[in-house]
Every structure is written in structure tokens, then in C-alpha cells.
Design an enzyme around this catalytic site. Structure first.
Site, PDB file in Angstrom:
ATOM      1  N   LYS A 173      24.906  -4.704  -5.085  1.00  0.00           N
ATOM      2  CA  LYS A 173      25.340  -5.912  -4.328  1.00  0.00           C
ATOM      3  C   LYS A 173      26.829  -5.628  -4.143  1.00  0.00           C
ATOM      4  O   LYS A 173      27.294  -6.283  -3.338  1.00  0.00           O
ATOM      5  CB  LYS A 173      24.730  -7.270  -4.807  1.00  0.00           C
ATOM      6  CG  LYS A 173      23.046  -7.414  -4.799  1.00  0.00           C
ATOM      7  CD  LYS A 173      22.868  -8.727  -5.280  1.00  0.00           C
ATOM      8  CE  LYS A 173      21.582  -9.099  -5.157  1.00  0.00           C
ATOM      9  NZ  LYS A 173      20.462  -8.270  -6.080  1.00  0.00           N
ATOM     10  N   HIS A 189      23.902  -9.265  -0.869  1.00  0.00           N
ATOM     11  CA  HIS A 189      22.766 -10.103  -1.468  1.00  0.00           C
ATOM     12  C   HIS A 189      21.830  -9.752  -0.106  1.00  0.00           C
ATOM     13  O   HIS A 189      21.908 -10.928   0.717  1.00  0.00           O
ATOM     14  CB  HIS A 189      22.810 -11.213  -1.842  1.00  0.00           C
ATOM     15  CG  HIS A 189      21.485 -11.520  -2.764  1.00  0.00           C
ATOM     16  ND1 HIS A 189      20.547 -10.968  -2.497  1.00  0.00           N
ATOM     17  CD2 HIS A 189      21.279 -12.499  -3.578  1.00  0.00           C
ATOM     18  CE1 HIS A 189      19.381 -11.691  -3.293  1.00  0.00           C
ATOM     19  NE2 HIS A 189      20.064 -12.484  -4.073  1.00  0.00           N
ATOM     20  N   GLU A 230      22.117 -13.186 -16.960  1.00  0.00           N
ATOM     21  CA  GLU A 230      21.538 -11.857 -16.931  1.00  0.00           C
ATOM     22  C   GLU A 230      22.164 -11.054 -18.006  1.00  0.00           C
ATOM     23  O   GLU A 230      21.388 -10.343 -18.582  1.00  0.00           O
ATOM     24  CB  GLU A 230      21.595 -11.044 -15.569  1.00  0.00           C
ATOM     25  CG  GLU A 230      20.919  -9.685 -15.425  1.00  0.00           C
ATOM     26  CD  GLU A 230      20.925  -9.143 -13.857  1.00  0.00           C
ATOM     27  OE1 GLU A 230      20.096  -8.410 -13.845  1.00  0.00           O
ATOM     28  OE2 GLU A 230      21.693  -9.590 -13.208  1.00  0.00           O
ATOM     29  N   HIS A 254      20.404  -7.422 -11.308  1.00  0.00           N
ATOM     30  CA  HIS A 254      20.419  -8.398 -10.097  1.00  0.00           C
ATOM     31  C   HIS A 254      21.586  -8.676  -9.552  1.00  0.00           C
ATOM     32  O   HIS A 254      21.855  -8.437  -8.268  1.00  0.00           O
ATOM     33  CB  HIS A 254      19.647  -9.550 -10.340  1.00  0.00           C
ATOM     34  CG  HIS A 254      19.312 -10.585  -9.170  1.00  0.00           C
ATOM     35  ND1 HIS A 254      18.683 -10.058  -8.187  1.00  0.00           N
ATOM     36  CD2 HIS A 254      19.718 -11.904  -9.021  1.00  0.00           C
ATOM     37  CE1 HIS A 254      18.648 -11.143  -7.278  1.00  0.00           C
ATOM     38  NE2 HIS A 254      19.174 -12.396  -7.817  1.00  0.00           N
ATOM     39  N   PHE A 282      15.363 -17.538  -6.950  1.00  0.00           N
ATOM     40  CA  PHE A 282      15.352 -18.972  -6.979  1.00  0.00           C
ATOM     41  C   PHE A 282      13.932 -19.362  -7.280  1.00  0.00           C
ATOM     42  O   PHE A 282      13.050 -19.076  -6.778  1.00  0.00           O
ATOM     43  CB  PHE A 282      15.685 -19.565  -5.652  1.00  0.00           C
ATOM     44  CG  PHE A 282      17.260 -19.620  -5.329  1.00  0.00           C
ATOM     45  CD1 PHE A 282      17.899 -19.367  -6.204  1.00  0.00           C
ATOM     46  CD2 PHE A 282      17.725 -20.057  -4.272  1.00  0.00           C
ATOM     47  CE1 PHE A 282      19.489 -19.233  -6.184  1.00  0.00           C
ATOM     48  CE2 PHE A 282      19.188 -20.224  -3.962  1.00  0.00           C
ATOM     49  CZ  PHE A 282      20.010 -19.658  -4.850  1.00  0.00           C
ATOM     50  N   CYS A 288      14.695 -14.480  -3.910  1.00  0.00           N
ATOM     51  CA  CYS A 288      15.672 -12.968  -4.042  1.00  0.00           C
ATOM     52  C   CYS A 288      14.879 -11.920  -4.910  1.00  0.00           C
ATOM     53  O   CYS A 288      15.368 -10.893  -5.006  1.00  0.00           O
ATOM     54  CB  CYS A 288      16.980 -13.383  -4.875  1.00  0.00           C
ATOM     55  SG  CYS A 288      17.681 -14.709  -4.514  1.00  0.00           S
TER      56      CYS A 288
END
Length: 411
Positions: free
Chosen positions: A334, A339, A313, A302, A397, A163
Site C-alpha cells: 500500500k 488501499h 498489526e 495489511h 472493518f 478490506c
């Protein structure tokens, strides 16, 4: 010697519009791209919603024969790159092609090709596998095809950090221009993974939202968030050394000031619980750009809509910004486009550029009520206000963290 790097062109393929202007108009209108999956029959899947790109016609951006030899993620990348090159007014006949590079990443590659050829292998045997299976499936072919179509002969990279791919790709391009390896770099990310294997795989991780309501499926920072919605598309920016851009009379959208990275070294899917890794990436970007934390008033998070990401976050922002965290506007693109995996950071940076240009911070659409520690300003409403700097975060990830800091073109 560190050289100044600016953004002179942009291109986008997104679930709420193809082309930067259509994408941005969708952002300003708070349009969402969520709906039932149409690319395959998802009736037996836990997740039945996605943010698909609609009405994409590859032949409008490339030769039909070339398009047939590209998988979807490559087509998206080429379309966005063609738009960005035209937007920048970059004429390769007037450039040293070996000084113009390409850094276009993809997180997954072609799951479509994998699914298609695995079915052939099982049903018809190894002799029926397409000779183009490998060169169309591997993720570096986005950069390869963009380089071929656009005539880019400089350094060519494919960054694959899940990501965080798009942000790392632009960051590495920034470094290459900043330190003189290139004068120009076509940079960004792409993804086209709305497939049976893609949806099933992320569902098995319990990463995807199981909501059947398009208005409540991608709701970052909301107490009812249940996961992210898979999106697809591409984002490309043209990064250019400042004096090179000035010499050819290029329009300058924004300046790239800093790039920061870190690794959580913690877990293959979960961010570090204390947010330390993401905080370090943000602080590294600020230090790289010579900007103090208290000067930053806006972060494009994110913000995936998963329980862990949004909480951790938030902790990262508080750790990086201390008492100033409460004064920072934080939103998630997003909430409108889902995403986009490897393309996410690149498309979100384009949103940041437009926000700086228009002194506008978009709403986190769908956000109604937060909870517990998530007590920061997550932009329940859009705002018209000056945006001197934008910090864009991507957390992938494997613990890959990346942040980009950009500022106004006239700074």
C-alpha cells in the site's frame, strides 16, 4: 481428501500499471500511484489525493456494449480476469465449465451508480431511476460479469468483508478447489470507489490521510502516518488443482498452502488492540499449510498507514511469531498503490507471488522513522533474498481477519 492447489495465471489493474508485468515493474522501480484526485472536484474535501487507475480502456478487454452495462468495479474485474485467463492458457472449450468457478469479491459496489441515481431521484422523481440501477450497483456483479465474459459455470461467489474481501475471496476459492468442488477457480477482488461519497465517507471516519504531499501521504509504519490513501483496481489469480494443471501443461507460479481467518469481535472499525484476532488468522494459515512460524521470513502486511492498524498489526505479528518476529521481513504494498479496499488482498497476493519467483522483497516506500512498539523490520530498503514462503494479511472493518500462505512452485 485435501488436494494441492496452485496459481497458474494472474491479472491486475492497479494505480501503478495495468497488467501484472507493468504493475510488477512499478513495484521494482518503487513507483507510487498517488496524485490529486481527477475523477471529481475535490477542492473542498479534506482528502485531495488518491491512487487512481490511469489510461484504462475497457474496450481493450471486453465488448463495448457489454462494457457500457458495467460499472467501473466490474470493468476492472473483467479486465484482470481476461488477463489472468490468458496468462493461464485456460481454454474453456476444453474444460468442463461446471468445474470452473468464480470467487470475485467487491467491498463496496458501485458508489457511482448510487450517487447518480440518488441525484435523479431528488431532482426528477422515482420514475426516472434507471432499470439497470440495482443490477449494476450490487457488489456481486463483479463475479457475475466475470462468469459471463469468461464462460464460468461452476460455483460463483461474491465475498464482501471490507478490506479483507480479496483475501477471503481467494481463500474461499482455495477451499473449493482443495476439497473437490471445483478443479479451477478464477479468484480475487475489485474496487472502484474513488467518488465524492467514497472519499467523504472515509474522511469522516478520519481513516484517510490528509497529506497533500504525494511522497508522504501513504507511509505505513512511519511515525508520521496519518491514514490511508484510497486506491482502486482489481487483482485476479487462477487457482487450479495441481494434477489438473500438470495434465494440461500449465505453468505454475506458486502453491497456495494455507488459509486462516478469525474475527476480532471487538469494534466496527478498529482492530483488536492486542492483535489477538490477526495473530490467530496468521497462525491458522500456518497450521493449515503445515508450516512452522520460524520457517516464515516474509509477511506482506495489511499495513494501511493508519495509527491503529500499523500498531495493532505489529502486536499481532509479535504475538503470532514470538521471538522470531524480529527476523521476519514485513512490508506494505500500500506504500505504492494505496488501499484498494476489496481489491487490496488480491493485488498484494500477486506481489507476493512475484517476490517468491524473483527472490525479491520490495521496500515499504516512504518509510523513514518508526516509533515505540513498532520496532520490527518493515523493509526500509528492498532486498534480494530467497523467499520460501509469503504470508499475506488483510484486516477489514468489522473485525474480519484473513491470511493466505503461499510457497514456491518447486517445493
Amino acid at each position: 481428501m485435501r488436494r494441492r492447489v496452485v496459481i497458474t495465471g494472474m491479472g491486475a489493474v492497479t494505480p501503478i500499471g495495468i497488467g501484472v508485468e507493468e504493475f510488477w515493474a512499478g513495484i521494482r522501480a518503487e513507483k507510487t500511484g498517488f496524485g490529486p484526485i481527477t475523477k471529481f472536484d475535490a477542492s473542498e474535501y479534506k482528502c485531495r489525493l488518491a491512487a487512481e487507475v490511469r489510461d484504462f480502456r475497457p474496450e481493450e478487454y471486453m465488448d463495448k456494449k457489454a462494457a457500457r452495462r458495467m460499472e467501473l468495479f466490474c470493468q476492472y474485474a473483467v479486465a484482470a480476469a481476461v488477463e489472468a485467463m490468458a496468462d493461464a492458457g485456460l481454454d474453456m472449450e476444453k474444460e468442463d465449465a461446471y468445474r470452473v468457478g468464480c470467487s470475485v469479491g467487491c467491498g463496496v459496489g458501485s458508489l457511482q451508480a448510487v450517487e447518480r441515481e440518488c441525484a435523479k431521484l431528488a431532482e426528477k422523481g422515482p420514475s426516472r431511476i434507471s432499470p439497470l440501477f440495482v443490477p449494476t450497483m450490487i457488489s456481486n456483479m463483479a463475479a457475475g460479469n466475470v462468469s459471463i465474459v469468461c464462460g464460468l459455470k461452476g460455483k460463483s461467489l461474491n465475498v464482501a468483508t471490507a478490506c479483507a474481501t480479496g483475501t477471503h475471496s481467494i481463500g474461499e476459492a482455495f477451499r473449493s478447489v482443495q476439497y473437490g468442488e471445483l478443479d479451477v477457480c478464477v479468484a480475487g477482488g475489485t474496487e472502484g470507489a474513488v467518488t465524492p461519497l467514497g472519499i467523504a465517507g472515509f474522511s469522516a471516519l478520519t481513516a484517510l490521510s490528509d497529506s497533500t504531499d504525494p511522497a508522504r501521504c501513504s507511509i505505513p509504519f512511519d511515525k508520521d502516518r496519518s491514514g490511508f490513501v484510497m486506491g482502486e483496481g482489481a487483482g485476479i489469480v487462477i487457482l487450479e488443482e495441481l494434477e489438473h494443471a500438470r495434465a494440461r501443461g500449465a505453468r505454475i507460479y506458486a502453491e497456495v498452502l494455507g488459509y486462516g481467518c478469525s474475527s476480532d469481535a471487538y469494534h466496527i472499525t478498529s482492530p483488536s488492540e492486542d492483535g489477538a484476532g490477526a495473530a490467530r488468522a496468521m497462525l491458522n494459515a500456518l497450521e493449515d499449510g503445515g508450516v512452522r512460524p520460524e520457517e516464515v521470513t516474509y509477511i506482506n502486511a495489511h499495513g494501511t498507514g493508519t495509527h491503529h492498524n500499523d500498531l495493532f498489526e505489529t502486536r499481532a505479528v509479535k504475538l503470532a511469531f514470538g521471538a522470531h518476529a524480529g527476523a521476519v521481513r514485513i512490508n506494505s504494498t500500500k506504500s505504492m498503490i494505496g488501499h484498494l479496499l476489496g481489491a487490496a488482498g488480491a493485488v498484494e497476493l500477486i506481489a507476493c507471488v512475484k517476490e517468491i519467483q524473483e527472490n525479491f522483497i520490495h521496500r515499504t516506500v516512504g518509510l523513514q522513522e518508526t516509533e515505540g512498539e513498532m520496532d520490527l523490520d518493515y523493509c526500509r530498503e528492498s532486498r534480494e533474498e530467497e523467499v520460501p514462503y509469503a504470508l499475506s494479511n488483510s484486516l477489514g472493518f468489522g473485525g474480519h481477519n484473513a491470511s493466505l500462505l503461499i510457497g514456491r512452485a518447486d517445493r
